[in-house]
Design a protein around this motif. Structure first.
Motif, short mmCIF file in Angstrom:
data_model
loop_
_atom_site.label_atom_id
_atom_site.label_comp_id
_atom_site.label_asym_id
_atom_site.label_seq_id
_atom_site.Cartn_x
_atom_site.Cartn_y
_atom_site.Cartn_z
N VAL A 189 63.81 26.70 -24.66
CA VAL A 189 62.93 27.40 -24.27
C VAL A 189 61.59 26.42 -24.02
O VAL A 189 60.92 26.73 -23.07
CB VAL A 189 62.42 28.36 -25.52
N MET A 190 61.41 25.52 -25.06
CA MET A 190 60.30 24.69 -24.73
C MET A 190 60.42 23.74 -23.51
O MET A 190 59.36 23.58 -22.80
CB MET A 190 60.39 23.73 -25.90
N SER A 191 61.69 23.30 -23.20
CA SER A 191 61.68 22.45 -22.08
C SER A 191 61.44 23.42 -20.96
O SER A 191 60.70 23.00 -19.73
CB SER A 191 63.26 21.91 -21.92
N LEU A 192 61.83 24.50 -20.81
CA LEU A 192 61.72 25.33 -19.63
C LEU A 192 60.34 25.69 -19.33
O LEU A 192 59.64 25.78 -18.32
CB LEU A 192 62.41 26.85 -19.66
N LEU A 193 59.47 26.02 -20.63
CA LEU A 193 58.15 26.27 -20.35
C LEU A 193 57.48 24.71 -19.98
O LEU A 193 56.56 25.13 -19.15
CB LEU A 193 57.57 26.78 -21.81
N ALA A 194 57.75 23.66 -20.15
CA ALA A 194 57.08 22.44 -20.03
C ALA A 194 57.51 22.19 -18.55
O ALA A 194 56.60 21.86 -17.62
CB ALA A 194 57.70 21.14 -20.77
N LEU A 195 58.55 22.51 -18.02
CA LEU A 195 58.90 22.51 -16.69
C LEU A 195 58.36 23.29 -15.58
O LEU A 195 57.74 23.01 -14.60
CB LEU A 195 60.45 22.70 -16.64
N SER A 196 57.74 24.64 -16.27
CA SER A 196 57.08 25.68 -15.56
C SER A 196 55.80 25.18 -15.41
O SER A 196 55.18 25.39 -14.29
CB SER A 196 57.46 26.79 -16.12
#
Length: 205
Positions: A189-196
């Protein structure tokens, strides 16, 4: 006024219930029974302040400040990526519930992390200040205040329900394997949010 408050409550609830950085953090702290009241209060109170700012018309000012949006976007991406990395690292060496409690964050670190999740996330401003603020324009006077109050109440109900309700899952998390799964989910979740956030920045907002 009651109709406006109810509308604000359900819209506020729909925006915060989705899995996100704050929710994942509060869930983990709730499972550990670590500083739950303080952290839930910070998240809910911060939402209430941002909602009030949006209802008062601050959304227009925020939307016209590209420098502020850029700083928050990049800072949030770095922070979320770092926390995601820590979650993946924890998943590689999962501990039992008792061991995780013993290694829980001290209060100051937990508060700092909670504040970072709250204010280094542009989506928080988009949802609370811009979206809720703009929709509040459909109401006038005390009805508008009631709308904002309803949305703020939704935040208090959700965060405290999540933080204290998490303990119902403690039997499941008595085993290290459950913590491995949770930390993997948090890391993703954190990685996807950072990527977004990075993609949002690269694409020019």
């Amino acid at each position: 006024m009651l109709t406006a408050a109810i509308a604000g409550f359900f819209l506020g609830a729909s925006l915060i219930i989705a899995i996100g950085a704050q929710n994942a953090f509060i869930l983990r702290q709730g499972l550990l029974r670590s500083h739950v009241f303080v952290l839930c209060l910070i998240c809910a109170a911060a939402d209430a302040v941002l909602i009030a700012a949006g209802v008062a018309g601050l959304g227009t000012l925020v939307s016209r400040s590209p420098m502020l949006i850029t700083i928050v976007t990049l800072g949030g991406a770095v922070f979320l990526a770092a926390y995601g990395f820590k979650a993946f690292r924890r998943a590689m060496q999962p501990h039992s519930l008792v061991e995780n409690r013993e290694n829980a964050m001290p209060l100051k670190a937990a508060i700092a992390t909670c504040l970072a999740f709250t204010f280094l996330n542009p989506h928080v401003y988009l949802d609370t200040v811009l979206l809720l603020g703009s929709l509040s324009a459909a109401y006038e006077g005390w009805a508008r205040v009631a709308y904002g109050a309803g949305a703020a109440i939704a935040s208090f109900v959700w965060f405290f329900a999540l933080g204290y309700g998490a303990r119902l899952l403690q039997p499941v998390f008595a085993k290290p394997a459950a913590w491995r799964v949770l930390d993997l989910i948090i890391g993703i979740v954190m990685s996807l949010l950072a990527l977004s956030l990075l993609m949002h920045f690269v694409n020019g907002g």
